[in-house]
Write a protein that holds these residues in place. Structure first.
Motif, short mmCIF file in Angstrom:
data_model
loop_
_atom_site.label_atom_id
_atom_site.label_comp_id
_atom_site.label_asym_id
_atom_site.label_seq_id
_atom_site.Cartn_x
_atom_site.Cartn_y
_atom_site.Cartn_z
N PRO A 88 0.81 -1.22 0.00
CA PRO A 88 0.00 0.00 0.00
C PRO A 88 0.84 1.27 0.00
O PRO A 88 1.88 1.35 0.65
CB PRO A 88 -0.84 -0.11 1.27
N ALA A 89 0.38 2.26 -0.73
CA ALA A 89 1.05 3.56 -0.84
C ALA A 89 0.05 4.66 -0.55
O ALA A 89 -1.13 4.57 -0.94
CB ALA A 89 1.67 3.75 -2.22
N LEU A 90 0.51 5.71 0.12
CA LEU A 90 -0.33 6.86 0.45
C LEU A 90 0.18 8.08 -0.30
O LEU A 90 1.37 8.39 -0.28
CB LEU A 90 -0.29 7.13 1.95
N VAL A 91 -0.74 8.78 -0.97
CA VAL A 91 -0.43 10.04 -1.64
C VAL A 91 -1.04 11.16 -0.80
O VAL A 91 -2.25 11.19 -0.57
CB VAL A 91 -0.99 10.08 -3.07
N LEU A 92 -0.19 12.07 -0.33
CA LEU A 92 -0.66 13.26 0.37
C LEU A 92 -0.64 14.42 -0.62
O LEU A 92 0.43 14.89 -1.01
CB LEU A 92 0.23 13.56 1.58
N GLY A 132 -8.31 2.03 4.53
CA GLY A 132 -9.61 2.14 3.88
C GLY A 132 -10.24 3.49 4.12
O GLY A 132 -10.89 4.05 3.22
N SER A 133 -10.05 4.06 5.30
CA SER A 133 -10.62 5.38 5.59
C SER A 133 -9.95 6.46 4.75
O SER A 133 -10.56 7.49 4.47
CB SER A 133 -10.45 5.70 7.08
N ALA A 134 -8.69 6.25 4.36
CA ALA A 134 -7.99 7.23 3.55
C ALA A 134 -8.37 7.14 2.08
O ALA A 134 -7.83 7.89 1.27
CB ALA A 134 -6.48 7.04 3.70
N GLY A 135 -9.27 6.25 1.73
CA GLY A 135 -9.64 6.09 0.34
C GLY A 135 -8.73 5.09 -0.34
O GLY A 135 -7.51 5.12 -0.15
N CYS A 136 -9.30 4.21 -1.11
CA CYS A 136 -8.49 3.17 -1.75
C CYS A 136 -8.94 3.03 -3.19
O CYS A 136 -10.13 2.98 -3.49
CB CYS A 136 -8.64 1.84 -1.01
N GLY A 137 -7.96 2.99 -4.11
CA GLY A 137 -8.25 2.93 -5.52
C GLY A 137 -8.60 1.54 -5.99
O GLY A 137 -8.62 0.57 -5.21
N PRO A 138 -8.85 1.38 -7.29
CA PRO A 138 -9.21 0.07 -7.84
C PRO A 138 -8.13 -0.98 -7.66
O PRO A 138 -8.43 -2.17 -7.64
CB PRO A 138 -9.46 0.37 -9.33
#
Length: 318
Positions: A88-92, A132-138
């Motif tokens: 998993p990767a997070l984009v701020l 999941g709360s941070a939004g997750c793409g396809p």
């Protein structure tokens, strides 16, 4: 994903006429220059990309001005990391302009989260719940949070977001807007790699190099070398850093020079920590579109350098 810069009149038609020849030309180049060398370079890059990390790889992408391709570079870096590492990767998205990363990713959420994670979540499930709360793409791996400030500069919520959510992801890529020298010096020690994005024009490249030299002097306390990348040079000892920043190995500073129009850009000879991202019409197309070979190699090289910087920090190497 679309590139932020606008094409000159007629460039789209010219690109469409020649794009169908790009793959045969790439294959010819491989045959003439040696496919074995390309395979060796690709294997080395892939090995650096997938090496295990005991901590979150933190990457900052900072443009030198508006519409120079920083958002595209940040998103392409994230895509290269998730495809290679399968983690998993997070984009701020901390850019104050329009067409930021959060605008291009429809699954992005706002920070602070409108629906906080319930406190009753077991510790073992806290990571997936927060992701999941941070939004997750396809792809099931990419999350994006919008951190747009009211004015240019560092958004006040950025520090809290990276502290509370960053360590639940394998990689954390922050897309900033243009920053001052003081702001660059503040965020650089908080990352393993800082990517300064500049349009492929001689004057802009020379100005960016001057900024990088000043940044190297601010972080290491030594006069910077002429070559870009002196901040992450082996043997450089960090001087006094801004309050609240981490100490240790200085961040690797990379200079991404982005060609925003077709043709051969007139720029100075690039150094070892400078990477040319060639013009690619695929960057303007929505959705996942295969990149040209040279573009994909440039993005993968940036991502591999960032992961390697995080790995060296974890191993305590100078």
């Amino acid at each position: 994903m679309s590139a932020p810069a606008r094409l000159r009149p007629g460039a789209g038609r010219d690109g469409a006429r020649t794009d169908f020849l790009r793959r045969p030309l790439d294959l010819c180049a491989l045959a003439l220059t040696g496919a074995a060398a390309w395979r060796h370079a690709a294997a080395h890059t892939q090995q650096a990309l997938v090496q295990p990390l005991p901590l979150t790889c933190r990457i900052a992408v900072v443009p030198t001005g508006r519409a120079c391709g920083a958002t595209t570079v940040a998103l392409q870096l994230t895509g290269a990391l998730t495809r290679s590492r399968r983690a998993p990767a997070l984009v701020l998205s901390a850019s104050p302009g329009t067409d930021a990363a959060a605008d291009r990713l429809p699954f992005s959420r706002r920070w602070p989260l409108e629906e906080p994670v319930p406190t009753a979540v077991p510790p073992a499930e806290l990571g997936p719940a927060l992701r999941g709360s941070a939004g997750c793409g396809p792809d099931g791996l990419t999350s994006c949070l919008r951190l747009v400030p009211a004015e240019p500069g560092l958004p006040p919520t950025w520090h809290r977001a990276r502290r509370e959510l960053g360590h639940f992801f394998d990689t954390c890529v922050t897309e900033f807007g243009p920053l001052t020298h003081a702001e660059l010096a503040e965020i650089a020690p908080l990352h393993h790699a800082l990517v300064l994005v500049t349009p492929a024009r001689r004057r802009e490249v020379e100005r960016a190099r001057a900024r990088l030299r000043r940044l190297a002097e601010a972080l290491t306390g030594h006069p910077a070398d002429a070559a870009v990348g002196a901040v992450g040079a082996v043997g450089a000892e960090p001087a006094a850093l801004p309050a609240g920043t981490r100490r240790g190995r200085p961040p690797v500073v990379l200079h991404a020079v982005v060609a925003t129009a077709p043709g051969h850009p007139l720029i100075p000879r690039l150094g070892p920590d400078e990477i040319l991202v060639p013009y690619d019409p695929a960057l303007r197309r929505p959705g996942p579109t295969p990149l040209r070979r040279r573009t994909a190699v440039a993005i993968a090289a940036l991502a591999a350098r960032a992961v390697d910087a995080a790995a060296r920090t974890a191993r305590g190497e100078a």
